[in-house]
Design a protein around this motif. Sequence first.
Motif, short mmCIF file in Angstrom:
data_model
loop_
_atom_site.label_atom_id
_atom_site.label_comp_id
_atom_site.label_asym_id
_atom_site.label_seq_id
_atom_site.Cartn_x
_atom_site.Cartn_y
_atom_site.Cartn_z
N TYR A 286 0.85 -1.19 0.00
CA TYR A 286 0.00 0.00 0.00
C TYR A 286 0.89 1.24 0.00
O TYR A 286 2.08 1.18 0.32
CB TYR A 286 -0.89 0.03 1.25
CG TYR A 286 -1.92 -1.06 1.35
CD1 TYR A 286 -3.20 -0.89 0.83
CD2 TYR A 286 -1.62 -2.27 1.97
CE1 TYR A 286 -4.16 -1.89 0.94
CE2 TYR A 286 -2.58 -3.28 2.08
CZ TYR A 286 -3.85 -3.08 1.56
OH TYR A 286 -4.80 -4.07 1.66
N GLU A 325 -9.55 0.57 3.18
CA GLU A 325 -10.81 1.26 2.90
C GLU A 325 -11.67 0.37 2.00
O GLU A 325 -11.25 -0.72 1.62
CB GLU A 325 -10.55 2.64 2.29
CG GLU A 325 -9.68 2.65 1.06
CD GLU A 325 -10.45 2.38 -0.21
OE1 GLU A 325 -11.56 2.93 -0.37
OE2 GLU A 325 -9.94 1.63 -1.06
N PHE A 330 -6.22 1.79 -0.33
CA PHE A 330 -5.26 2.26 0.66
C PHE A 330 -5.71 1.85 2.05
O PHE A 330 -6.81 1.32 2.23
CB PHE A 330 -5.08 3.79 0.57
CG PHE A 330 -6.35 4.58 0.67
CD1 PHE A 330 -6.90 4.90 1.91
CD2 PHE A 330 -7.01 5.01 -0.48
CE1 PHE A 330 -8.07 5.64 2.01
CE2 PHE A 330 -8.18 5.75 -0.38
CZ PHE A 330 -8.71 6.06 0.86
N ARG A 332 -6.44 2.78 6.17
CA ARG A 332 -6.83 3.83 7.11
C ARG A 332 -6.44 3.40 8.53
O ARG A 332 -6.48 2.22 8.85
CB ARG A 332 -8.34 4.09 7.07
CG ARG A 332 -8.85 4.75 5.80
CD ARG A 332 -10.29 5.17 5.99
NE ARG A 332 -10.86 5.72 4.78
CZ ARG A 332 -10.70 6.97 4.38
NH1 ARG A 332 -9.95 7.80 5.10
NH2 ARG A 332 -11.26 7.41 3.27
N GLN A 340 -5.65 8.44 6.31
CA GLN A 340 -5.02 7.50 5.40
C GLN A 340 -3.58 7.23 5.85
O GLN A 340 -2.84 8.16 6.16
CB GLN A 340 -5.03 8.07 3.99
CG GLN A 340 -4.45 7.14 2.93
CD GLN A 340 -4.62 7.71 1.54
OE1 GLN A 340 -5.49 8.57 1.30
NE2 GLN A 340 -3.81 7.28 0.60
N LYS A 342 0.27 6.51 5.39
CA LYS A 342 1.25 6.85 4.36
C LYS A 342 2.63 6.39 4.80
O LYS A 342 2.92 6.28 6.00
CB LYS A 342 1.25 8.36 4.10
CG LYS A 342 -0.10 8.91 3.66
CD LYS A 342 -0.04 10.42 3.50
CE LYS A 342 -1.41 10.98 3.09
NZ LYS A 342 -1.38 12.46 2.96
#
Length: 555
Positions: A286, A325, A330, A332, A340, A342
């Motif tokens: 991801y 999600e 991606f 969460r 989100q 990262k």
Amino acid sequence: MSASVTKLRVKDEDFLVASMIERCPKSMMIRELLQNAVEAACTAPEGSRRVEFSALEVAGARKLALWNSGTGLTGPELYRMCDIAASIRKETGMDRNFGMGAKVASLPSNQNGMRYRSCRKGSVQEVVIGKYEGVYGRLLRPGADGKPVEVSRVTEAAEAEGRPLDQEWTEVVLLGNAPEQDTVADPYQGQPRSAPRWLPSTIALRFFRFPQGVEVVIRHGATHFARDAGRIIPMADRLATLRDYEAVRLPDGIVLHYAYDPSASLPGTPEEKRSLCALVHRDELYALQTGASWRRDAPNFGISFLARNISVLIELPEDYPVQPEAYREFLRYRNEMQAQAKVADFAGLVAQNIPAWLRGHMAAAMPEAPYAQEATETLQELLQRLDVRRRRPGLKPSLDPKLNPTATDPSLLPPEVVPSLMLLRDPAELADRHLTHRAAAYYPETHQLHINLTYPAVEALAARLRALAAENQEPEAVTRCALTVAERAMVLRIARAIAYGLSKRDQPREWREPHLRLLLSPESLSLAAEDIDSGWAEAEQAMRQALQDVPLVTD
């Protein structure tokens, strides 16, 4: 059901189904189909757990097919499987199986149909789903008695196509959005366009590893290049074969994968073998960063040089507080904000745990400069005089939105240390940081200051310094002295600008975060670099001192 509650109903079921399908990112199609196939293959006996991509001809057009071994489906099970939010032999859950992924992700690009076949105990059943007369559903076709049916028995047809009847399996064929569409080369009918290697690249950049014993294969004809046919080697297995690779296991279960591959930057290298950074959760990638995006941000992760050859993967434990999600595009965080996830959230953690061998590679790539130590000491003295306090982003994301590290009392923070000076001359390294036309960049996550020694301000000052030399002094030696003095002068100007900029962090009312970003930006540092007049006296003195050691040219 409680007597005090009435269930919410769906007033317009057709609209709800269509909206769920047509909002799904098309790019998730292969992920969803392959994940289902891999899970099904795990039910096959050991040694026969296999997933295959192949090309089949349907009505004169080439179509992409995905076949897997494993327990097959009966006719009624195949029928139920086609419904939204329906799964066969799987437990649905918000962090597990949604019961709609493959259908929702594939139907936008296969409105002409998706043909499902499954062999159970020697009998092959078939159902076709698509969008017909404006409605998503199962295609009705004449049955054995001539009456329309949704599920057909096609055992003889499957056997004629070479599919085995002595083992159980499931197959899906992508019919695309038009009968003539080639879904092997053009799965999305040009929207978006597909590169020649779209299939192997899509798989490799999503699946970090496959379950033990499961083999995923691309057969000849299902990919543009013959060299891509064969067993897919997942990224985890490929990285493990590199000479320079290490998986750093942290106490909280996070695993940091560091890999250095000298061939990653060579022309013609496949996309999945180039450098990258990503999160890994439950064996999937991801928040992927590749290419220019990764090379630009790499210094935030402590990758000061060689970002074109270095890959970093942050593998989160299975129970880490994240969840995909709705479309699994991606992750969460599982907290109030549900932000989100990262890769940048873990930049500090990556930088702190870089293995010594990788630091050695990066150190060897930095050019030497005789004034580097002097610049470091000057900067440290200025930071102490200004009483600058240390502030760093957290090593990992804080899942509590109430915590605000910037609100800490400065007097409670330790003194700031000098930033690591990274001096650059290589055009590729400069381009990776977007510094080709900028003088410097400061990376707060790793407290590094990257300086472009080829910035025009250096040559502008060097030209003035060369004029101080006698006409009969050796020209090349004069040029070297002038460049060294000019570089030193610019580095010191930028260092002073950084010191004063960092001192403003302790004035949060007067200097807020947007102001600090501008103050410490490459553009602001470039302006400081260009002020060659303010330090002229010091530079002139340094040049005259250096010229004393430059030999004269004799006839």
